[in-house]
Design an enzyme around this catalytic site. Sequence first.
Site, mmCIF file in Angstrom:
data_model
loop_
_atom_site.group_PDB
_atom_site.id
_atom_site.type_symbol
_atom_site.label_atom_id
_atom_site.label_comp_id
_atom_site.label_asym_id
_atom_site.label_seq_id
_atom_site.Cartn_x
_atom_site.Cartn_y
_atom_site.Cartn_z
ATOM 1 N N HIS A 25 -1.882 0.174 -3.009
ATOM 2 C CA HIS A 25 -1.706 -1.335 -2.822
ATOM 3 C C HIS A 25 -3.133 -1.763 -2.279
ATOM 4 C CE1 HIS A 25 1.090 -4.530 -1.405
ATOM 5 N NE2 HIS A 25 -0.179 -5.055 -1.056
ATOM 6 N N HIS A 27 -5.886 -5.105 -3.439
ATOM 7 C CA HIS A 27 -6.159 -6.456 -4.064
ATOM 8 C C HIS A 27 -7.405 -6.558 -4.653
ATOM 9 C CE1 HIS A 27 -1.960 -8.395 -3.237
ATOM 10 N NE2 HIS A 27 -2.084 -7.562 -2.402
ATOM 11 N N ASP A 29 -8.760 -9.538 -5.593
ATOM 12 C CA ASP A 29 -9.481 -10.565 -4.862
ATOM 13 C C ASP A 29 -9.744 -10.497 -3.360
ATOM 14 O OD1 ASP A 29 -6.779 -10.734 -4.705
ATOM 15 O OD2 ASP A 29 -6.686 -12.864 -4.902
ATOM 16 N N GLY A 186 1.923 -13.412 -2.909
ATOM 17 C CA GLY A 186 1.936 -14.756 -2.375
ATOM 18 C C GLY A 186 2.930 -14.742 -1.041
ATOM 19 N N HIS A 213 6.235 -6.946 -3.518
ATOM 20 C CA HIS A 213 5.975 -7.270 -2.199
ATOM 21 C C HIS A 213 7.146 -7.855 -1.305
ATOM 22 C CE1 HIS A 213 1.547 -7.621 -3.054
ATOM 23 N NE2 HIS A 213 1.231 -7.723 -1.837
ATOM 24 N N GLU A 216 7.244 -7.807 4.755
ATOM 25 C CA GLU A 216 5.899 -8.185 5.162
ATOM 26 C C GLU A 216 6.077 -9.414 6.046
ATOM 27 O OE1 GLU A 216 1.073 -8.694 4.230
ATOM 28 O OE2 GLU A 216 2.536 -9.286 2.761
ATOM 29 N N ASP A 313 -4.721 -2.742 1.459
ATOM 30 C CA ASP A 313 -4.112 -4.247 1.091
ATOM 31 C C ASP A 313 -5.469 -4.881 0.690
ATOM 32 O OD1 ASP A 313 -2.323 -6.106 0.809
ATOM 33 O OD2 ASP A 313 -2.217 -6.766 2.824
#
Length: 371
Positions: A25, A27, A29, A186, A213, A216, A313
């Site tokens: 996991h 990302h 960006d 998102g 996702h 969370e 993350d």
Amino acid sequence: MILDAHGDYTIDGVSVRSLPKVSLHDHLDGALRPATVIELADEAGIDLPETDAASLADWFAERSDSGSLVEYLKTFDITTSVMQTAEGLRRVAREFVEDLAADGVVYGEVRWAPEQHLAGGLTLDEAVEAVQAGIEDGEDSIDADGGSIRVGQLITAMRHTDRSLEIAELAVRHRDGGAVGFDIAGPEDGFPPSRHRAAFDYLATQFFPVTVHAGEAAGLDSIRSALIDGRALRLGHGVRLASDLDVVSRSGDEVLVTFGDLSRWVRDREITLELSPSSNLQTGAIEAWGEELADHPFDLLYQLGFSVTVNVDNRLQSGTSLTKELALLARAFDYDLEDLQAFQLNAAAGAFLTVEEREELIELIAEGFDL
């Protein structure tokens, strides 16, 4: 546990960074180097809140530590803005792979949303191809230096838009070109996986792996929808699943727990939980249990036999690495090398690879830990 001058951690005399790791996991960006953000922003004429790397890193950390996933996500407006060209995407992906290798990662999956990188005129396919080129550049660079790493793409759809079926089709088109799985990301609360049932139905017909996702910023209904509507093989975070556990009593290290149907299903089916300790603190995902890492239900889930994994993350926003996350958990819960190995074996078992490839990865981890 000892922290050395180079930012590495030592447990029982063993460097945590040197241990083979699996990152599920992570990302794209959320993993840019601050210096790269500055250089790409300067080329694109984009104004930044800070213009030197150290200050910009501090800005991201301060804005991300808000206790709100919505506020946390706003920091990505800057990182995605400098990732709108093939050259920018290729560079960021290459550096991502290099940074994983420096962190001791031997297998990683990078998730990112191509639909957020079209402002410069790229098509969805061109964006995926640019990232794949960067990944291969990074893999080749590490190989040339005598190392070894493999990284696959998790093609992600934004859950608050209506392009998920299109993105699912994109992922399947690139399954032989680096794409290993699909995700939705998102704002979670208010945008359940059920909104994207058509995309998940299509992926199921194509036998294409899915992680979602869930758990969370939203609770058990989100997790339930990820499993039923999304057919998720893994849960992105999934930390709020712990609210489906009723702790009846504690005595020393012994905990008596009553399982809900959902938590028992996830545990018994060995559905992988992609937990991200520092991020879970920043976004308020563990607010029901407390505000410190020691309050995180990670250890409870681990002791009860859930397939827990450790993840970053977003390396930039959380100012972290997989090495650091493992070390923080070891300090909070008195874990030893055997525990850290268990987390890597869980991640290897949950990787979107063939059985044979997962077995090879498990052997590599066992050899690296050599316990």
